[in-house]
Write a protein that holds these residues in place. Structure first.
Motif, short mmCIF file in Angstrom:
data_model
loop_
_atom_site.label_atom_id
_atom_site.label_comp_id
_atom_site.label_asym_id
_atom_site.label_seq_id
_atom_site.Cartn_x
_atom_site.Cartn_y
_atom_site.Cartn_z
N THR A 77 2.29 11.20 -10.48
CA THR A 77 1.67 12.50 -10.76
C THR A 77 2.74 13.53 -11.10
O THR A 77 2.60 14.28 -12.06
N GLY A 78 3.81 13.53 -10.32
CA GLY A 78 4.90 14.46 -10.60
C GLY A 78 5.59 14.15 -11.92
O GLY A 78 5.91 15.06 -12.69
N ALA A 79 5.83 12.88 -12.19
CA ALA A 79 6.49 12.48 -13.43
C ALA A 79 5.61 12.81 -14.63
O ALA A 79 6.11 13.28 -15.66
N GLY A 80 4.32 12.55 -14.53
CA GLY A 80 3.40 12.87 -15.63
C GLY A 80 3.31 14.37 -15.87
O GLY A 80 3.32 14.82 -17.02
N GLY A 110 5.88 -4.24 -8.36
CA GLY A 110 4.66 -5.05 -8.35
C GLY A 110 3.57 -4.46 -9.21
O GLY A 110 3.69 -3.36 -9.76
N ALA A 111 2.49 -5.21 -9.31
CA ALA A 111 1.38 -4.80 -10.17
C ALA A 111 0.66 -3.57 -9.63
O ALA A 111 0.33 -2.65 -10.40
N ALA A 112 0.41 -3.54 -8.33
CA ALA A 112 -0.32 -2.41 -7.76
C ALA A 112 0.46 -1.10 -7.91
O ALA A 112 -0.13 -0.09 -8.32
N PRO A 113 1.77 -1.06 -7.60
CA PRO A 113 2.49 0.19 -7.83
C PRO A 113 2.54 0.59 -9.31
O PRO A 113 2.52 1.78 -9.63
N LEU A 114 2.59 -0.38 -10.20
CA LEU A 114 2.59 -0.06 -11.64
C LEU A 114 1.27 0.59 -12.04
O LEU A 114 1.26 1.61 -12.73
N VAL A 115 0.18 0.03 -11.61
CA VAL A 115 -1.13 0.58 -11.96
C VAL A 115 -1.32 1.97 -11.34
O VAL A 115 -1.76 2.91 -12.02
N THR A 116 -0.94 2.13 -10.07
CA THR A 116 -1.11 3.44 -9.44
C THR A 116 -0.11 4.45 -10.00
O THR A 116 -0.43 5.63 -10.12
N GLY A 117 1.08 4.01 -10.37
CA GLY A 117 2.05 4.91 -10.99
C GLY A 117 1.55 5.40 -12.33
O GLY A 117 1.66 6.58 -12.66
N ALA A 118 0.99 4.49 -13.13
CA ALA A 118 0.43 4.87 -14.43
C ALA A 118 -0.77 5.80 -14.25
O ALA A 118 -0.94 6.75 -15.02
N ALA A 119 -1.58 5.53 -13.23
CA ALA A 119 -2.71 6.43 -12.95
C ALA A 119 -2.20 7.81 -12.55
O ALA A 119 -2.77 8.84 -12.94
N GLY A 120 -1.10 7.84 -11.80
CA GLY A 120 -0.50 9.11 -11.42
C GLY A 120 -0.01 9.88 -12.63
O GLY A 120 -0.14 11.10 -12.69
N ILE A 139 0.84 -1.20 0.00
CA ILE A 139 0.00 0.00 0.00
C ILE A 139 0.87 1.25 0.00
O ILE A 139 0.61 2.21 -0.74
N LEU A 140 1.93 1.25 0.81
CA LEU A 140 2.82 2.41 0.85
C LEU A 140 3.53 2.62 -0.49
O LEU A 140 3.68 3.75 -0.95
N LEU A 141 3.97 1.52 -1.09
CA LEU A 141 4.60 1.62 -2.41
C LEU A 141 3.61 2.16 -3.45
O LEU A 141 3.98 2.96 -4.32
N SER A 142 2.38 1.72 -3.37
CA SER A 142 1.36 2.18 -4.31
C SER A 142 1.07 3.67 -4.13
O SER A 142 0.94 4.41 -5.12
N LEU A 143 1.00 4.12 -2.89
CA LEU A 143 0.77 5.55 -2.64
C LEU A 143 1.95 6.39 -3.11
O LEU A 143 1.77 7.47 -3.69
N ALA A 144 3.16 5.88 -2.87
CA ALA A 144 4.35 6.59 -3.34
C ALA A 144 4.38 6.64 -4.87
O ALA A 144 4.71 7.66 -5.46
N ALA A 145 4.01 5.53 -5.50
CA ALA A 145 3.98 5.48 -6.97
C ALA A 145 2.94 6.45 -7.52
O ALA A 145 3.17 7.10 -8.55
N LEU A 146 1.82 6.58 -6.84
CA LEU A 146 0.79 7.52 -7.27
C LEU A 146 1.31 8.95 -7.21
O LEU A 146 1.16 9.73 -8.17
N GLY A 147 1.93 9.31 -6.11
CA GLY A 147 2.47 10.66 -5.97
C GLY A 147 3.60 10.94 -6.93
O GLY A 147 3.63 11.99 -7.59
N LEU A 148 4.54 10.01 -7.03
CA LEU A 148 5.66 10.19 -7.96
C LEU A 148 5.19 10.16 -9.41
O LEU A 148 5.72 10.88 -10.26
#
Length: 90
Positions: free
Chosen positions: A18-21, A64-74, A7-16
Motif C-alpha cells: 500500500t505504501g509502495a503503491g 512466496g505466492a501469498a505475499p506476492l498476491v497481497t503485495g500486489a493488492a497493496g 500470514i505475517l509476511l502476507s500482512l506485511a506485504a499488504l501494508g508495504l
C-alpha cells in the motif's frame, strides 16, 4: 515455512505494498510535469520508480505466492488512495 509466518509476511506485504503503491503513483505527476517541461532527469526518476516497485514485487515473490498476491493488492490499494487524494485536490 509455517502458516503463521506466511500470514505475517502476507500482512506485511499488504501494508508495504500500500505504501509502495501510494508512493509510486503519488510521484507520477511530478515525473510527468518534469518531462513536459523538458527536464530529462525525469527519465532517471521514472526508471527509479519502476526499479523500486519491481524490487518490492520481486522480494514479495521470493517470499512466496501469498505475499506476492497481497503485495500486489497493496499496490492497487495505494494507487486508489493516491488517485482519490489527487481527485479531491483538483
Amino acid at each position: 515455512m509455517s502458516q503463521s509466518t506466511q500470514i505475517l509476511l502476507s500482512l506485511a506485504a499488504l501494508g508495504l505494498g500500500t505504501g509502495a503503491g501510494w508512493l509510486h503513483f503519488r510521484t507520477l505527476r511530478a515525473v510527468s510535469d518534469r518531462l513536459l517541461a523538458g527536464d530529462l532527469t525525469a527519465v532517471a526518476l521514472q526508471v527509479g520508480r519502476f526499479a523500486v516497485l519491481g524490487l518490492f514485487l520481486f522480494l514479495c515473490a521470493w517470499a512466496g505466492a501469498a505475499p506476492l498476491v497481497t503485495g500486489a493488492a497493496g499496490v492497487l490499494i495505494g494507487r486508489r488512495v493516491a488517485l482519490k487524494r489527487m481527485e479531491a485536490a483538483a
